[in-house]
Design an enzyme around this catalytic site. Structure first.
Site, short mmCIF file in Angstrom:
data_model
loop_
_atom_site.label_atom_id
_atom_site.label_comp_id
_atom_site.label_asym_id
_atom_site.label_seq_id
_atom_site.Cartn_x
_atom_site.Cartn_y
_atom_site.Cartn_z
N THR A 198 5.21 6.93 4.07
CA THR A 198 5.10 5.90 5.09
C THR A 198 4.94 4.57 4.38
OG1 THR A 198 3.99 5.17 7.09
CG2 THR A 198 2.62 6.31 5.47
N MET A 209 0.85 -1.19 0.00
CA MET A 209 0.00 0.00 0.00
C MET A 209 0.89 1.25 0.00
SD MET A 209 -3.70 0.07 1.70
CE MET A 209 -3.35 0.32 3.42
N CYS A 210 1.35 1.73 1.14
CA CYS A 210 2.19 2.92 1.29
C CYS A 210 1.35 4.21 1.20
CB CYS A 210 3.31 3.04 0.27
SG CYS A 210 4.49 1.69 0.31
N GLY A 211 1.82 5.23 1.90
CA GLY A 211 1.19 6.55 1.84
C GLY A 211 2.22 7.59 1.46
N ARG A 269 -1.76 3.50 6.07
CA ARG A 269 -1.40 2.97 4.75
C ARG A 269 -0.05 2.26 4.78
NH1 ARG A 269 -4.53 4.46 0.59
NH2 ARG A 269 -2.91 3.73 -0.81
#
Lengths: 308, 225
Positions: free
Chosen positions: A149, A1-3, A32
């Site tokens: 993140t 995912m990652c933000g 995320r």
């Protein structure tokens, strides 16, 4: 995912708040990806100096006397500011290449987080709120910055696997997605003499941009050719000395929302990341188009280059 | 009018309050304030109530909706009205990717633009978009109607089954096995009804209809197990 988050300030009066605005945006994106977090801040506080940010797992011993040791090797004055596991080394403008080479001589255990005239990258394993607190990001001012993140998929959860990745001087990259041809591309780039540290897919993306630019491409051209040469999913945000850019792969399944007002241009993986920005209620909010390179720069007029 | 303030209560409490409304509830009108892009707002409703969200929403707003009318006074994040069964969802602003995905019924109205994959795998939902839609919309759409008053992006209706696609503007490209089809009186009647219910002032005659050529291997009986 990652933000991912990014904030480019047009209004200079907001510059003292850059760190706190960006931290709030990144903390909102915590769910995320909880593995590691990083922030790149661009600030013009030392016009005649260049900065190298280094990281150490044992900062008490490694940073002790590092400035004078480095100064002796490069024959120029070096000043140092340490925060937690990171140290910002300021060297005279023009001495940055020497200094970078000399760091591995002085202490090969040090890891280089970033280099450039205005860029500082801070990144560690942990939640955004903890990483931001550790480096006192909220107190930082600057003209623009990006944050990430991570939810790790392609490689280990380590400091070196955290984003942003420094590409060339004053350039960095954050990524949401996964590249599927990173192994073959890494071999190719290494044969071309490009230094790649980790098994991380995003580092290969960053190295690819560096390689393109070493061969004469502008950052915009490098991003456009990445649409052909990188296989996989990506929403990239890149930071440069003057501004930031955004590009999404043609499938564009990794989310991206942008907002623009007279005061700033902001990027978030989700609208949630933008809700506390001043004047967001009246901002122009939109999703960046797939396979399209966007740029905002303090140096030029904003551009939107449509990729082939 | 009942007001739920997301600055004061947790998302779960808000949704549980809405879920607790029975078929014959007297509290038929609800307002959600301070949504701030939160996920899963007003998901899984199953009562004839009207819910107005005062602001923009995050992932999956109004997912699995039955019976309820949901108004979003802002833009909606990815997966709005995903798997809607019945009822109505109206978005004043734009919708992010896969709006109305896998929806079985009801009406989804997007007054702005919709992003990529609008109506992907739709199974009976009606979707009316006042603006444009992004690429890969109505991918594998099975049944229902997708009405686009503006333009459609690349690969419209790729691998679709029996869904009807109506586009007033341009179509950047058609997906595999999607073709333009003749507009017959029964289609104009369907369009007129949907446009009216969606508050769109376009004329049915301005649209073109697209559908499946039924030439893909999935339509060949020899490929059946």
């Amino acid at each position: 995912m990652c933000g991912i988050v990014g904030l480019f300030l047009k209004d200079k009066t907001l510059e003292p708040q850059l760190g706190s605005l960006l931290t709030k945006m990144l903390v909102t994106m915590t769910d995320r990806g909880p593995d590691s977090a990083g922030i790149a801040i661009y600030s013009n506080d030392s016009m005649d100096k260049s900065k190298i940010v280094v990281q150490s797992d044992t900062p008490e011993t490694d940073f002790d006397g590092l400035d004078s040791a480095l100064g002796q090797v490069i024959g120029a004055p070096v000043s140092m500011k340490t925060t937690s596991t990171h140290a910002v080394l300021s060297v005279p403008h023009g001495a940055i290449e020497n200094a970078r080479a000399a760091i591995s001589q002085v202490n090969p255990a040090l890891r280089i987080m970033s280099r450039g005239d205005t860029l500082e990258i801070y990144k560690e394993v942990g939640l955004p709120k903890d990483v931001a607190a550790r480096f006192e990001i909220e107190q930082m001012s600057g003209s623009h910055g990006i944050g990430h993140t991570r939810m790790a998929t392609e490689s280990a959860v380590t400091t070196m696997g955290a984003h942003p990745f420094n590409t060339g001087d004053d350039q960095c990259l954050v990524h949401n997605g996964s590249l599927s041809n990173h192994a073959s591309l890494r071999r190719k780039l290494r044969r071309e003499g490009i230094h790649i540290e980790t098994e991380n897919d995003t580092e290969v993306g960053a190295a690819y941009l560096t390689w393109q630019m070493q061969n004469g491409a502008t950052l915009g051209e490098a991003l456009e050719s990445s649409l052909d040469d990188l296989d996989g999913f990506f929403t990239f945000v890149v930071g440069t000395k003057d501004g930031f850019g955004v590009v999404r792969d043609p499938i564009a399944c990794k989310p991206a929302v942008m907002a623009e007002t007279d005061q700033y241009v902001a990027f978030g993986s989700e609208y949630r990341a933008l809700v506390d920005l001043p004047g967001i209620e009246d901002a122009r909010v939109w999703e960046p188009e797939p396979a399209t390179v966007y740029f905002w720069s303090h140096a030029d007029q904003p551009t939107k280059e449509k990729a082939a | 009018m009942q007001t739920l303030d997301m600055a004061d209560i947790e998302l779960r409490e808000m949704n549980e309050t809405l879920h607790a409304q029975a078929e014959n509830t007297n509290q038929t009108s609800w307002e959600i304030v301070n949504p701030k892009g939160a996920h899963a707002i007003a998901c899984g409703l199953d009562a004839p109530i009207e819910v107005t969200v005062k602001g923009s929403t995050g992932y999956y707003c109004g997912g699995m909706n039955k019976q309820a009318t949901i108004n979003i006074e802002g833009s909606a994040g990815p997966g709005v009205a995903e798997n809607m069964m019945s009822g109505t969802i109206v978005i004043d602003g734009d919708a992010s990717q896969y709006a109305g995905a896998t929806g079985h019924g009801g009406l989804l109205v997007i007054k702005g633009n919709a992003s990529s994959r609008c109506g992907i795998s739709m199974k009976g939902i009606d979707i009316v978009v006042h603006g444009n839609i992004g690429h890969m919309s109505a991918f594998m759409a099975q049944t229902g109607n997708l009405v686009v008053c503006g333009d459609a992006g690349d690969a419209l209706g790729d691998s679709l089954y029996e869904a009807r696609l109506f586009v007033r503007g341009s179509v950047k490209s058609l997906g595999a096995d999607c073709i333009e089809k003749e507009m017959r009186p029964e289609h104009l009647a369907i369009l007129a009804d949907l446009l009216e219910r969606a508050g769109a002032d376009a004329k049915p005659e301005e649209f073109k209809r697209y559908g499946s050529a039924r030439e893909l291997y999935t339509f060949k009986i020899d490929n059946a197990y």
